[in-house]
Design an enzyme around this catalytic site. Sequence first.
Site, PDB file in Angstrom:
ATOM      1  N   LYS A 124       0.851  -1.189   0.000  1.00 57.89           N
ATOM      2  CA  LYS A 124       0.000   0.000   0.000  1.00 57.89           C
ATOM      3  C   LYS A 124       0.890   1.243   0.000  1.00 57.89           C
ATOM      4  O   LYS A 124       1.624   1.479   0.945  1.00 57.89           O
ATOM      5  CB  LYS A 124      -0.899   0.006   1.235  1.00 57.89           C
ATOM      6  CG  LYS A 124      -1.997  -1.030   1.161  1.00 57.89           C
ATOM      7  CD  LYS A 124      -3.059  -0.799   2.202  1.00 57.89           C
ATOM      8  CE  LYS A 124      -4.143  -1.863   2.104  1.00 57.89           C
ATOM      9  NZ  LYS A 124      -5.009  -1.691   0.927  1.00 57.89           N
ATOM     10  N   ARG A 173     -10.416 -11.339   0.439  1.00 59.98           N
ATOM     11  CA  ARG A 173     -11.260 -12.329  -0.244  1.00 59.98           C
ATOM     12  C   ARG A 173     -10.624 -13.723  -0.223  1.00 59.98           C
ATOM     13  O   ARG A 173     -11.317 -14.731  -0.267  1.00 59.98           O
ATOM     14  CB  ARG A 173     -11.570 -11.851  -1.667  1.00 59.98           C
ATOM     15  CG  ARG A 173     -10.367 -11.671  -2.526  1.00 59.98           C
ATOM     16  CD  ARG A 173     -10.656 -10.861  -3.779  1.00 59.98           C
ATOM     17  NE  ARG A 173     -10.717  -9.421  -3.519  1.00 59.98           N
ATOM     18  CZ  ARG A 173     -10.901  -8.499  -4.461  1.00 59.98           C
ATOM     19  NH1 ARG A 173     -11.098  -8.866  -5.713  1.00 59.98           N
ATOM     20  NH2 ARG A 173     -10.942  -7.223  -4.147  1.00 59.98           N
TER      21      ARG A 173
HETATM   22  N1  BES Z   1      -8.450  -3.745   3.305  1.00 56.77           N
HETATM   23  C1  BES Z   1      -8.472  -3.311   1.960  1.00 56.77           C
HETATM   24  C2  BES Z   1      -9.729  -2.522   1.619  1.00 56.77           C
HETATM   25  C3  BES Z   1      -9.849  -1.152   2.193  1.00 56.77           C
HETATM   26  C4  BES Z   1      -9.297  -0.073   1.542  1.00 56.77           C
HETATM   27  C5  BES Z   1     -10.560  -0.931   3.341  1.00 56.77           C
HETATM   28  C6  BES Z   1      -9.443   1.194   2.050  1.00 56.77           C
HETATM   29  C7  BES Z   1     -10.721   0.336   3.839  1.00 56.77           C
HETATM   30  C8  BES Z   1     -10.168   1.408   3.203  1.00 56.77           C
HETATM   31  C9  BES Z   1      -8.408  -4.496   1.007  1.00 56.77           C
HETATM   32  O1  BES Z   1      -7.701  -5.585   1.458  1.00 56.77           O
HETATM   33  C10 BES Z   1      -7.752  -4.013  -0.217  1.00 56.77           C
HETATM   34  O2  BES Z   1      -6.601  -3.687  -0.156  1.00 56.77           O
HETATM   35  N2  BES Z   1      -8.472  -3.984  -1.327  1.00 56.77           N
HETATM   36  C11 BES Z   1      -7.952  -3.525  -2.556  1.00 56.77           C
HETATM   37  C12 BES Z   1      -8.425  -4.466  -3.644  1.00 56.77           C
HETATM   38  C13 BES Z   1      -7.766  -4.240  -4.948  1.00 56.77           C
HETATM   39  C14 BES Z   1      -6.309  -4.654  -4.888  1.00 56.77           C
HETATM   40  C15 BES Z   1      -8.472  -5.062  -5.986  1.00 56.77           C
HETATM   41  C16 BES Z   1      -8.487  -2.116  -2.789  1.00 56.77           C
HETATM   42  O3  BES Z   1      -9.640  -1.846  -2.475  1.00 56.77           O
HETATM   43  O4  BES Z   1      -7.716  -1.285  -3.257  1.00 56.77           O
HETATM   44 MN    MN Z   2      -5.601  -5.395   0.994  1.00 54.13          MN
END
Ligand code: BES
Ligand code: MN
Length: 493
Positions: A268, A344
């Site tokens: 991230k 997921r």
């Molecule tokens: N935990 C995150 C989702 C999230 C993002 C929650 C911001 C709260 C605030 C999840 O694991 C994630 O990183 N999702 C990605 C998916 C993408 C790589 C397809 C996302 O939402 O960017």
């Molecule tokens: Mn994630």
Amino acid sequence: MQVSINPGTLNEWTGNLLLIGILENELQEHLNLLAHRYGKGIDKKIKANKFKGKSNDLLSFDLLNEEEDKVILIGLGKSENLKIETLRKAIAKASRLFIGSSGRLGIHLPWELVNQGKAVQAVSEATRLCFFKDQRFMSQPEEQITPEQINLIGVNETWEEILETVNPTCAGVELARELVGAPPNELSPEVLAETAKKISEEFGLKLKLLEREECEKLGMGAYLAVAKGSDLPPKFIHLKYQSKGEIKKKLAIVGKGLTFDSGGYNLKVGASQIELMKFDMGGSAAVLGTARAISEIKPAGIEVDFIIAACENMINGSAVHPGDIVKASNGTTIEINNTDAEGRLTLADALVYACNQKPDAIVDLATLTGACVIALGDEIAGLWSNNDLLAKDLIASANTTGEGLWRMPLPASYKEGLKSLLADLKNTGPRAGGSITAALFLKEFVDEDIPWAHIDIAGTVWSDKGKGVDPAGATGYGVRTLINWISAQPLVK
Ligand code: BES
Ligand code: MN
Ligand code: ZN
């Protein structure tokens, strides 16, 4: 904090703190009532302060007479627009102003105009929940002074039993808030497991804890792939509530339990809020909060399985590579084209496990996608379901609790985006419609004949500024909706 019902009138009530909700069209009656209680001068003051009973009007008086320390008037708007939600929001706003006061707080509202049972529940929950403050990590916590007794003035005594669910519900929400608020160096998968153990011992639930080796034996390759890059061992948690007597309904609740989500090798970066990713176990916090509450409320005729595949998404030499292909416990192979779509993967194996319990319905809660935050913001969670009745019941439960929930579509055609060249599925589809493909991915791990709903709480798990009954920080979202949904189950197959 003790809430009780005072069926008498405002004039008969005695205490040192008072909160009065006033409708625009009942202003004059209240002016008379207040003049009778505090002397004629008060209506002048109310008029001089332009308090008209419009919603958001608020007026606070200190030391109006010898007995009373603080009196707050809150406007409720026009009677024809009065809803439970108006009361909940008004009470949350006004009750906050009693933080710092101790004693007995009387709340006087036009109860007769709304469903009294629902109003009693909403108002008592709102009062307690807005008093919550998390000071566990302060070296010098301030003393938290709040009213010890709350009297609901003018409510019919028949609603007394509603109060029995209020305290367990609020305790569940508070537990969820504390779990989400705890930093990732304090709250590991192991601590989640210990919390489950404490709940099981204190409230008599059955607990099954699966270590990594047992999960390997069950073939949970998707879940374990996520845990590989962490020094902390994964913990698969299964709590079971069983009511006494015949079980007529079996429910399963699954929560995403990433105690930290760094993104893995798809790290991230930029504005992705890596420092907030301690809240990525918000689904599991709602599950544990609900488990605590349900085991105290003890609804009849049901069994509830509470399931969490807890781990951390980190980076080290054995971490999953972007591009790895893994196999979930139902045999489905997955190409991990993005290690940040880890939730997921953990849920895939948790959902297969939930299906093996043969429940009548499964609900999962997960901070799954940033796309859901973009779509619905921080007040409304997204709902995806393969069953219209289940979706309708969940939305009704959310509405009675004041938690925002909106149904989203599950178009089969979008599954195209999850096609992999080499494996059965990719874990990540295109950016557009990202919350939908995430839900479609989960659907692949649920038996078609089991009603299932997925709630994406990525936006609602946390509130930067605080809103409604939620102070800033962790909201405990989902606990109240789940408790209501479980408690409202019709006990027929
Ligand atoms: N935990 C995150 C989702 C999230 C993002 C929650 C911001 C709260 C605030 C999840 O694991 C994630 O990183 N999702 C990605 C998916 C993408 C790589 C397809 C996302 O939402 O960017
Ligand atoms: Mn994630
Ligand atoms: Zn995540």
